[in-house]
Write an enzyme that holds these catalytic residues in place. Structure first.
Site, PDB file in Angstrom:
ATOM      1  N   THR A  23       1.809  -1.477  -4.124  1.00 23.81           N
ATOM      2  CA  THR A  23       2.797  -0.408  -3.986  1.00 23.81           C
ATOM      3  C   THR A  23       2.787   0.443  -5.256  1.00 23.81           C
ATOM      4  O   THR A  23       2.964  -0.073  -6.354  1.00 23.81           O
ATOM      5  CB  THR A  23       4.210  -0.995  -3.750  1.00 23.81           C
ATOM      6  OG1 THR A  23       4.209  -1.698  -2.500  1.00 23.81           O
ATOM      7  CG2 THR A  23       5.266   0.089  -3.722  1.00 23.81           C
ATOM      8  N   VAL A  24       2.573   1.731  -5.069  1.00 20.76           N
ATOM      9  CA  VAL A  24       2.480   2.657  -6.196  1.00 20.76           C
ATOM     10  C   VAL A  24       3.741   3.534  -6.242  1.00 20.76           C
ATOM     11  O   VAL A  24       4.174   4.048  -5.205  1.00 20.76           O
ATOM     12  CB  VAL A  24       1.225   3.558  -6.053  1.00 20.76           C
ATOM     13  CG1 VAL A  24       1.205   4.636  -7.122  1.00 20.76           C
ATOM     14  CG2 VAL A  24      -0.038   2.717  -6.095  1.00 20.76           C
ATOM     15  N   MET A  80       0.797  -1.212   0.000  1.00 19.29           N
ATOM     16  CA  MET A  80       0.000   0.000   0.000  1.00 19.29           C
ATOM     17  C   MET A  80       0.836   1.270   0.000  1.00 19.29           C
ATOM     18  O   MET A  80       0.272   2.354  -0.038  1.00 19.29           O
ATOM     19  CB  MET A  80      -0.870   0.000   1.244  1.00 19.29           C
ATOM     20  CG  MET A  80      -2.240   0.523   0.997  1.00 19.29           C
ATOM     21  SD  MET A  80      -3.289  -0.137   2.312  1.00 19.29           S
ATOM     22  CE  MET A  80      -2.083  -0.809   3.459  1.00 19.29           C
ATOM     23  N   PRO A  81       2.157   1.156   0.064  1.00 18.37           N
ATOM     24  CA  PRO A  81       2.938   2.415   0.114  1.00 18.37           C
ATOM     25  C   PRO A  81       2.796   3.204  -1.185  1.00 18.37           C
ATOM     26  O   PRO A  81       2.453   2.646  -2.231  1.00 18.37           O
ATOM     27  CB  PRO A  81       4.387   1.945   0.265  1.00 18.37           C
ATOM     28  CG  PRO A  81       4.319   0.517   0.630  1.00 18.37           C
ATOM     29  CD  PRO A  81       3.043  -0.017   0.076  1.00 18.37           C
ATOM     30  N   TYR A  82       3.072   4.502  -1.059  1.00 15.51           N
ATOM     31  CA  TYR A  82       3.093   5.395  -2.216  1.00 15.51           C
ATOM     32  C   TYR A  82       4.457   6.080  -2.232  1.00 15.51           C
ATOM     33  O   TYR A  82       4.850   6.701  -1.244  1.00 15.51           O
ATOM     34  CB  TYR A  82       1.975   6.435  -2.083  1.00 15.51           C
ATOM     35  CG  TYR A  82       2.046   7.521  -3.124  1.00 15.51           C
ATOM     36  CD1 TYR A  82       1.586   7.298  -4.420  1.00 15.51           C
ATOM     37  CD2 TYR A  82       2.599   8.759  -2.821  1.00 15.51           C
ATOM     38  CE1 TYR A  82       1.675   8.287  -5.385  1.00 15.51           C
ATOM     39  CE2 TYR A  82       2.683   9.754  -3.783  1.00 15.51           C
ATOM     40  CZ  TYR A  82       2.213   9.511  -5.058  1.00 15.51           C
ATOM     41  OH  TYR A  82       2.300  10.488  -6.016  1.00 15.51           O
TER      42      TYR A  82
END
Lengths: 65, 65, 65, 65, 65, 65
Positions: free
Chosen positions: B40-41, B1-3
């Site tokens: 992860t984006v 889920m990190p950006y």
């Protein structure tokens, strides 16, 4: 070490004006917080007026009013 | 889920280099924090050297020195 | 001169893990684009799980499922 | 006074769609938090699919699969 | 209508210093680009020194050297 | 795959209001651009009123007027 991001609409900002924003923001951080200009980063984003909204409307449309 | 947002100057970065940044940043988050690569984006912003300042000056001018 | 911003949920990330993210991101930019570590800036934002959404839901709620 | 930044891939988003995003985000802040539309700012960033990664891959490549 | 984001390390910045940054950034945009102060937004982010890296190291560690 | 960042002042926003912002922003992207909610990320930043400026003044001061 500060990082400053300036977002403005893309409406003919000149290279000289950008240089003035970079110089001014760097000096502001030095004056107020004694930050070292050598590691102060300034990034300017120019945004198309179709992509910028205020009052729920595109700046492109607001400019016509 | 990190950006992850990577801002670099717009100086001929190739598609392959961008792919390497995306792959590397995603792997870093997985290795250090066990984050799931599936969500992860990574977004890369390429910034004109007129719009990037350090030391109170535009990178365009610093490159000439 | 690159600027890297890493946003992750605030779930007990240790100082050592943050150091590893900073080191890893800086090395990635050096390896892929030959960027100078001396002026590579990395900023980590830890975000409360109530304030992070994916799939239209708060991570706080997704964690319970 | 809220500031909303929407990042999407640059894949033929029309001016009308951008206007709908700006209107919708402004109304959302008014409905949920009673924020004044007059000072609600929305900025849309369109990102090249080479510069957007998820699952460790460029969207450009994911679109081919 | 400009939006300015100033990121600095969280090291005892006073309310008065923040006011000076907000006033200075707003005046800079007015002076250089004739932007209306009424809709110029400035947001200051204070970042823990564990979460800010330069030279591949946490500022917390650099401060000790 | 969109990424939405909502910045608001830190003035008692409830968990339910945050959930409504996340749900509303995700639905907006789905409705306007047919984006998949499964990979739509929304991050809410709550900013201290000392750190938010408009009209060249801190919101803390503007609230007193």
């Amino acid at each position: 070490m500060p990082y400053v991001n300036i977002k403005i609409t893309d409406e003919g900002v000149t290279k000289e004006q950008k240089a003035a924003l970079i110089k001014g923001a760097t000096e502001l951080l030095q004056k107020v917080l004694n930050k070292n200009p050598a590691t102060t980063v300034v990034v300017i984003d120019e945004v198309n007026t179709d992509n910028w909204g205020i009052q729920g409307e595109q700046v492109t449309e607001l400019r016509k009013k």
